[in-house]
Design an enzyme around this catalytic site. Structure first.
Site, PDB file in Angstrom:
ATOM      1  N   ASP A  29       0.823  -1.257  -0.020  1.00 18.99           N
ATOM      2  CA  ASP A  29       0.046   0.225   0.045  1.00 18.99           C
ATOM      3  C   ASP A  29       0.924   1.298  -0.123  1.00 18.99           C
ATOM      4  OD1 ASP A  29      -2.074  -1.777   0.383  1.00 18.99           O
ATOM      5  OD2 ASP A  29      -2.254  -1.530   2.326  1.00 18.99           O
ATOM      6  N   TYR A  30       0.568   2.273  -0.686  1.00 20.27           N
ATOM      7  CA  TYR A  30       1.619   3.185  -1.201  1.00 20.27           C
ATOM      8  C   TYR A  30       0.589   4.543  -1.392  1.00 20.27           C
ATOM      9  CZ  TYR A  30       1.086   2.563  -6.050  1.00 20.27           C
ATOM     10  OH  TYR A  30       0.315   2.694  -7.297  1.00 20.27           O
TER      11      TYR A  30
END
Length: 260
Positions: free
Chosen positions: A138-139
């Site tokens: 997740d970014y």
């Protein structure tokens, strides 16, 4: 060339009316949670529409007992459908892998634990096979416009750029990567094609990209521009009249080699 994959993502969270029951939800930028139904019923619908596989993620990881609740859901799903299941959310140790696999999961997704305990990737790959280990990344962009990986439901910033962490995850023994743009999650404004392509250019693992599909074209772009092996979506299929089979037809018509 292997067929590219189109994968519904089913996010789970304890129901507002019963904290012991996991229900299907959709989110916007990992917040603004909306409950939309029963995960088992929705899984059966996707099987009827000939989905390639499913991803289940428990996005509420408050205590270890929720792994058991997640395992219960996967057990029920696996008795009703016959397609590969990737399952994640709160997986922190080898025993969690074993519990979920014994209840019908085919692959296990790890996110926060992969960053905090990188040896878990290697140990799980050695014990269950690399094909079983999916590292979820997740970014989002920080206040300065720089990309970083975030953990703990998108709340905690790590020092890793997503491309850097993808390369490390491969080195530690991951068998697949699941990318999710927090900025694009639930926004229906298209996938993050830049980061998807950069990661696909720098690893040899299969890459699933997710977060932001609002049109059938967004899926095609994920394959043709982002070079992803698979595109996953949750909100798109939850809130549109266009079903999975119609979406797949549009993608095929754009020249993408996905399963008919």
């Amino acid at each position: 060339m292997s067929k590219l994959r189109l994968i519904p993502k089913l996010q789970l969270k304890p129901a507002s009316y019963n904290p012991n029951k996991l229900v299907l939800v959709v989110t916007r930028q990992f917040g603004n949670v909306t409950e939309i139904g029963d995960p088992v019923s929705q899984a059966k619908i996707f099987q009827d529409q000939a989905s390639d596989e499913l991803i289940f993620v428990n996005i509420d990881e408050k205590n270890s007992s929720e792994i058991k609740s997640l395992a219960d859901v996967i057990n029920k799903v696996s008795q009703e459908i016959f397609m590969p299941l990737t399952v994640g959310g709160g997986v922190n140790k080898i025993e969690d892998f074993r519990l979920l696999l014994s209840n019908g999961a085919d692959k296990i997704s790890i996110n926060s634990a992969a960053v905090l305990n990188q040896g878990l990737i290697t140990r799980a790959a050695d014990k269950f096979g690399a094909q079983c280990v999916v590292v979820s990344i997740d970014y989002k962009k920080d206040a300065n416009g720089n990309y970083f990986v975030y953990i703990n439901g998108g709340k905690e910033k790590t020092p890793f750029h997503p491309v850097e962490w993808a390369i490390k995850a491969q080195e530690f023994g991951a068998g697949e990567l699941l990318l999710t743009s927090i900025d694009n999650d639930g926004m229906k404004n298209g996938l993050d094609l830049q980061i998807t392509k950069e990661i696909c250019d720098n690893v040899t693992l299969p890459v699933i990209t997710a977060g932001g599909c609002g049109l059938a074209k967004d899926f095609s772009d994920g394959f043709l521009i982002g070079k992803a092996n698979a595109v996953s979506a949750g909100t798109f299929f939850a809130h549109r009249d266009q079903n999975f089979m119609q979406t797949r037809s549009h993608i095929l018509n754009s020249g993408v080699n996905i399963r008919k």
